[in-house]
Write a protein that holds these residues in place. Structure first.
Motif, short mmCIF file in Angstrom:
data_model
loop_
_atom_site.label_atom_id
_atom_site.label_comp_id
_atom_site.label_asym_id
_atom_site.label_seq_id
_atom_site.Cartn_x
_atom_site.Cartn_y
_atom_site.Cartn_z
N ALA A 1 3.60 6.14 0.54
CA ALA A 1 4.12 7.02 -0.51
C ALA A 1 5.61 6.76 -0.76
CB ALA A 1 3.90 8.48 -0.13
N ALA A 2 6.37 6.54 0.31
CA ALA A 2 7.80 6.24 0.15
C ALA A 2 8.00 4.93 -0.58
CB ALA A 2 8.47 6.21 1.52
N CYS A 3 7.17 3.94 -0.26
CA CYS A 3 7.26 2.66 -0.96
C CYS A 3 6.89 2.83 -2.43
CB CYS A 3 6.34 1.64 -0.29
SG CYS A 3 6.42 -0.01 -1.00
N LEU A 4 5.87 3.63 -2.71
CA LEU A 4 5.47 3.90 -4.10
C LEU A 4 6.64 4.49 -4.89
CD1 LEU A 4 2.18 5.60 -5.28
CD2 LEU A 4 4.36 6.25 -6.23
N GLU B 1 1.42 -6.34 2.36
CA GLU B 1 0.24 -5.48 2.23
C GLU B 1 0.62 -4.04 1.92
OE1 GLU B 1 -0.84 -8.84 5.09
OE2 GLU B 1 0.85 -7.46 4.79
N VAL B 2 1.75 -3.57 2.45
CA VAL B 2 2.21 -2.21 2.17
C VAL B 2 2.64 -2.10 0.71
CG1 VAL B 2 3.87 -0.42 2.78
CG2 VAL B 2 2.92 -1.88 4.56
N PHE B 3 3.37 -3.11 0.23
CA PHE B 3 3.79 -3.13 -1.17
C PHE B 3 2.57 -3.13 -2.08
CE2 PHE B 3 4.60 -5.89 -4.88
CZ PHE B 3 5.52 -5.09 -5.56
N ARG B 4 1.57 -3.93 -1.74
CA ARG B 4 0.37 -4.01 -2.57
C ARG B 4 -0.35 -2.66 -2.60
NH1 ARG B 4 -1.81 -8.23 -0.41
NH2 ARG B 4 -3.21 -7.15 1.02
N ALA B 5 -0.43 -1.99 -1.43
CA ALA B 5 -1.09 -0.68 -1.39
C ALA B 5 -0.33 0.34 -2.23
CB ALA B 5 -1.19 -0.19 0.06
#
Length: 652
Positions: A459-462, A498-502
Motif C-alpha cells: 500500500a505504501a508503494c502504491l 515484484e513489490v512494485f508490480r503488485a
C-alpha cells in the motif's frame, strides 16, 4: 530408538564421573591429567542402552575454574543428574550448576545423593531435606509451567546411591529409563546444527569433530557448512555411541569424520549446520534473566556470553531501561565481539566480566537483520513480545511472529530470509504464509523466487507510485504517460520489482492508474492543450501532410514555428504517440495519410502489374528519391506489407 542426552551437574569431587562409570561401565575422564589428578577438567562422554532408550552421558567438571567447560557441554542436556555428595551436602558449585541448568531451560532430571555409603542414615536424611529445599519451586520440583520434573508425584526423584557399593544403582537406572521415555525428542525435522565441543585428528581418518546434535540429521557424504568461517565440507563418516552409523539424528552424541579441513582449523565453539541455510550474527535480541545473587546489570555492561559450545564477550543494551535489578528479567540486545550461529529459542548463559561468576542467562528471541530499532521505542518491545510468544506458542502465535518479521523488514522477504531468521523448515514457513495470505495479513508477490511482503508495504508503494505519476503529469503536461521502468526508478528502486508490480496491479484494480504496454498514466488522463499549443500542433500536422512521402525533417519544421524548440518537440512527440505521424526511420517521419495512400498504390500495382516490385519501380511509383524509397521499403517489410526477395519486394 529414543536418543536422550543426560548431563551431570554438581560440585567438584562429589562423584559425578564415578557415577557415570557405575552406570555405563565407561569412565568419562579421557585426559591424562584428569586421571592423574583424579578430577574432571573437561567434558567427558559415555553411553548406556536401556531397552528402547539410548542415553548419551555428558560428564562436566565441577571445579569453579572449569565452569566454562561445563557450559560447553550443558547446552545439549535433555535431562540432568544433579549430583550431591552425602558426606558434603550442597556446595557453591552445586548451586551454580543448578542455576545454570534452570537458565538453560532444562526441564527434567534426577537428584542423586552419591557416596551414601559414607554417612549414617540420619545424615543422609538431612542431606535429602537440604536437596528438597534447594530444588523447591524449580523444574525439579513439579516442573516448569506445570510440566513434570521427572518424579512420580510431579517432582524429580531423589535417589541415594553409591558408585562404590552399587547401592541404589538399579533404582537410578529404572528412574533414568522412565524419565527418558517421557522426555520429548529433539526435532530431527529442523535443519542440521551440531555445536562442536571437540576437534582432533585420528590416524587413518583425519579430522574428527564431536558434539551433541541439537537439530536435524546427518549422513555420510552429506555436505555441511562450518560456522563462522562458512566453509563447505563433506562428511566422510558418522559415529554415535562409539559405533559407525548410517545416520545420526537430533538428540545423539555424534562424531563426524570431515574431509577437506585440518583439525587445527576447527575448534570448540564452531558449529556445523545445513549448508546455505543460516548466517552467523554478532547481534541478538533476547529475554535475559538476572539471578537474585547477581549485581545490578547496567546498560552497556560487558559480560561473558556462552551459547552452545561457544564463548565470547557481549555488551548488553537494555530495551527501555538503564539497568536491570537482581532477580528480574527483561529484553536486551546483546552485541557480541565474535559472530555466533544462534537462532530464536536458543538458550545462553551470562557470566560477570570480572570476577567471572554466573549472573544470569536467557533465550534468544530475535536475530535483527536490516532493521535498526531504538532501544527506547515501545514498538521494539512489542515486536519482541510477539516473537517471544511465537517461540513455544501454537500455530497462531507462530504465524503472528512470522508476520511481524516480514512487516518490520521494510521490503519483501525471501524464503531463505525467513529460514535464517527463524530456523523453521521451508514447509512450515510456506504453510504459515498461506494462512496469513488468506487472512490478508501477508502478500505473496512472487512464487519463483518466493517473496512475501506485508500488505502495508504494498500500500505504501502504491501511494508513492500514484503520487509520482501525478507529479509526472504536472511536470510534463504534453506527455501522455511515463514508462514503468522510469516510474520504478523514481519511487521504488530500493524495493524488489515484484513489490512494485503488485502495487501497480493494485493501483490499476482500484482505478487510480492505467497501464498500456510499458506506459503508466493516471486513469482517465487526457492531454489538454492550450490554444496556442493546439494551433502549433495543427501547423506541424499540416506541414507533414502537405509534404507526403518526402516529408521534411522535424528541425526544419520547428524552425518555422512561433514557439520554443523544446515545446515544439513535445508536440511532435505527441503526434507520434497519437500515430498521426509515423516514424519510418531515425531520419524519416511521414503523415499517416501518406502511408495510407502508399498502401493503395501498392494494391493497385499488384492488381495491374503483378506482385514483384524493384526499387526502381517503387521510386517511379511513389515519385521519391532513393533517400526516402529505401527507408519506406524497409518500413513496409517490418509492417508486413511487403517481403524482400533478393533485389525485389513481393507485395503481400
Amino acid at each position: 530408538m529414543r536418543n536422550i542426552i543426560v548431563g551431570t551437574a554438581g560440585h567438584i569431587d562429589h562423584g559425578k564421573s564415578a557415577l557415570v562409570e557405575a552406570l555405563t561401565g565407561t569412565h568419562p575422564d579421557r585426559l591424562e591429567e584428569e586421571k592423574r589428578r583424579g578430577i574432571t577438567l573437561d567434558i567427558g562422554f559415555a553411553f548406556l542402552q536401556l531397552d528402547d532408550v539410548s542415553l548419551g552421558f555428558v560428564d562436566v567438571p565441577g571445579h569453579e575454574r572449569f565452569v566454562r567447560n561445563m557450559l560447553a557441554g550443558a547446552s545439549g542436556f535433555d535431562l540432568v543428574l544433579l549430583v550431591i555428595a552425602a558426606d558434603e551436602s550442597i556446595k557453591p558449585q552445586t548451586r551454580e550448576h543448578f542455576e545454570i541448568c534452570k537458565l538453560l531451560g532444562i526441564r527434567r532430571g534426577i537428584v542423586v545423593l552419591t557416596k551414601c555409603d559414607l554417612v549414617e542414615p540420619e545424615v543422609l536424611e538431612l542431606v535429602r531435606l537440604e536437596a528438597e529445599e534447594l530444588i523447591r519451586g524449580s523444574f525439579l520440583d513439579g516442573g516448569l509451567n506445570g510440566e513434570a520434573g521427572g518424579g512420580l508425584d510431579g517432582g524429580a526423584p531423589i535417589v541415594a546411591a553409591s558408585a562404590k557399593t552399587g547401592a541404589g544403582m538399579d533404582e537410578l537406572r529404572r528412574q533414568l529409563g522412565r524419565i527418558a521415555r517421557e522426555t520429548p525428542r529433539k526435532d530431527a525435522s529442523r535443519y542440521l546444527r551440531l555445536p562442536i565441543d571437540r576437534a582432533f585428528a585420528m590416524k587413518g581418518f583425519g579430522t574428527v569433530v564431536t558434539g551433541t546434535l541439537i537439530a536435524g540429521e546427518v549422513k555420510p557424504e552429506d555436505e555441511v557448512e562450518l560456522f563462522p568461517s562458512r566453509r563447505r565440507l563433506r562428511v566422510r563418516g558418522v559415529q554415535s555411541g562409539g559405533k559407525a552409523v548410517n545416520s545420526a539424528s537430533a538428540g545423539q552424541r555424534t562424531a563426524l569424520n570431515l574431509a577437506g579441513i585440518d583439525h587445527q582449523e576447527v575448534s570448540r565453539g564452531m558449529v556445523l549446520a545445513a549448508p546455505g541455510r543460516f548466517e552467523a550474527t554478532a547481534r541478538l535480541d533476547a529475554r535475559i534473566v538476572l539471578l537474585p545473587s547477581a549485581r545490578r546489570l547496567k546498560r552497556r555492561a560487558r559480560v561473558h556470553f556462552h551459547h552452545g559450545s561457544a564463548e565470547t564477550i557481549a555488551e548488553v543494551h537494555l530495551f527501555g531501561a538503564q539497568e536491570m535489578m537482581p532477580g528480574s528479567s527483561g529484553f536486551a540486545q546483546l552485541r557480541l565481539a565474535d559472530e555466533v550461529l544462534a537462532l530464536p529459542g536458543d538458550s545462553f548463559i551470562l557470566r560477570q566480566f570480572s570476577p567471572v561468576v554466573t549472573i544470569g542467562g536467557g533465550v534468544v528471541v530475535n536475530i535483527p537483520k536490516r532493521e535498526r530499532r531504538r532501544l527506547r521505542d515501545p514498538e521494539a518491545v512489542s515486536f519482541l513480545e510477539v516473537q517471544e510468544r511465537g517461540l513455544n506458542g501454537d500455530g497462531s502465535a507462530r504465524a503472528a511472529a512470522l508476520s511481524a518479521i516480514v512487516s518490520c523488514s521494510g521490503t519483501a522477504s525471501t524464503l531463505a530470509d525467513l529460514v535464517m531468521r527463524t530456523g523453521w523448515p521451508e514447509s512450515e514457513i510456506r504453510g504459515l504464509v498461506e494462512v496469513l495470505a488468506a487472512g490478508h495479513k501477508l502478500r505473496v508477490v512472487s512464487q519463483q523466487p518466493f517473496r512475501v511482503v506485508s500488505p502495508e508495504a504494498v500500500a505504501a508503494c502504491l501511494n508513492r507510485v500514484a503520487s509520482e505519476v501525478e507529479r509526472f503529469h504536472r511536470a510534463n503536461p504534453l506527455a501522455e504517460a511515463i514508462s514503468k521502468e522510469d516510474l520504478r526508478m523514481r519511487c521504488a528502486s530500493a524495493l524488489p520489482s515484484e513489490v512494485f508490480r503488485a502495487a501497480l496491479e493494485d493501483a490499476v484494480g482500484k482505478g487510480k492508474l492505467a497501464v498500456t504496454g510499458d506506459l503508466v498514466q493516471r486513469a482517465g488522463h487526457s492531454i489538454d492543450l492550450q490554444p496556442q499549443e493546439a494551433r502549433v500542433k495543427e501547423q506541424i500536422e499540416r506541414e507533414f501532410a502537405r509534404a507526403g512521402l518526402e516529408a521534411p525533417g522535424i528541425d526544419a519544421v520547428v524552425e518555422r514555428l512561433a514557439v520554443e524548440s523544446r515545446q515544439a518537440q513535445k508536440l511532435f512527440q505527441l503526434l507520434l504517440r497519437e500515430r498521426v505521424l509515423l516514424k519510418i526511420s531515425n531520419e524519416v517521419v511521414v503523415h499517416r495519410n501518406a502511408v495510407d495512400h502508399l498502401r493503395k498504390l501498392l494494391a493497385e500495382y499488384k492488381r495491374t502489374r503483378g506482385e514483384r516490385l524493384a526499387v526502381g519501380d517503387f521510386k517511379e511509383l511513389t515519385g521519391t528519391s532513393r533517400k526516402y524509397a529505401i527507408p519506406l521499403l524497409e518500413y513496409l517489410d517490418r509492417t508486413g506489407v511487403t517481403r524482400r526477395a533478393g533485389d525485389y519486394r513481393v507485395i503481400l
